[in-house]
Scaffold this active site. Sequence first.
Site, PDB file in Angstrom:
ATOM      1  N   ASP A  29      36.553  14.871  23.972  1.00 13.39           N
ATOM      2  CA  ASP A  29      35.978  13.548  23.728  1.00 13.39           C
ATOM      3  C   ASP A  29      35.209  13.591  22.404  1.00 13.39           C
ATOM      4  O   ASP A  29      35.276  14.577  21.666  1.00 13.39           O
ATOM      5  CB  ASP A  29      35.111  13.108  24.902  1.00 13.39           C
ATOM      6  CG  ASP A  29      33.887  13.994  25.128  1.00 13.39           C
ATOM      7  OD1 ASP A  29      33.517  14.782  24.230  1.00 13.39           O
ATOM      8  OD2 ASP A  29      33.297  13.890  26.218  1.00 13.39           O
ATOM      9  N   PHE A  30      34.466  12.552  22.107  1.00 12.78           N
ATOM     10  CA  PHE A  30      33.758  12.457  20.826  1.00 12.78           C
ATOM     11  C   PHE A  30      32.744  13.568  20.610  1.00 12.78           C
ATOM     12  O   PHE A  30      32.396  13.881  19.477  1.00 12.78           O
ATOM     13  CB  PHE A  30      33.080  11.092  20.696  1.00 12.78           C
ATOM     14  CG  PHE A  30      31.904  10.926  21.610  1.00 12.78           C
ATOM     15  CD1 PHE A  30      30.622  11.215  21.172  1.00 12.78           C
ATOM     16  CD2 PHE A  30      32.078  10.498  22.922  1.00 12.78           C
ATOM     17  CE1 PHE A  30      29.537  11.074  22.027  1.00 12.78           C
ATOM     18  CE2 PHE A  30      30.996  10.361  23.775  1.00 12.78           C
ATOM     19  CZ  PHE A  30      29.723  10.647  23.331  1.00 12.78           C
TER      20      PHE A  30
END
Length: 149
Positions: A29-30
Amino acid sequence: MHSDNFLLSGELTDHGHRLVQRVYYEDTDFSGVVYHARYLHFLERGRTDYLRCLGCEQSALLAADEEGLVFVVHRMEIDFKQPARMDDVLTITTATEKAGGAKMVLTQEIRRGDTLLIAAKVVIAVINKHGRPRRLPERIADKFLGHGA
């Protein structure tokens, strides 16, 4: 087992199956940790390659007889212990807890080295190609219970 199969499908062990996978950018994810839903992909690869190493190709099971044989996930419990990160090398292990009747119970773990990241218990329903419960043939149950030995 042929070395190409090992590279692609992991290996059978005394306790079940072991598959090694790397974490790629697409898995994160980010924040750079593995997105929680991606662990389902790693677990599925482990189960699929366990079948393959046992000589139970899913397409062949479906076409093996008039009724067909299909495995579907009925229930899954997952404990998220610690996160994996980009470039980690993960070991996915799969073992049979139960195989018989119209279900199988598999236990799975994902580790980074000795560190347990994910622990899962998966209940697999055995159905025919029409979606109705079907008994797991004894010869296939024996493969799972004996790890193909």
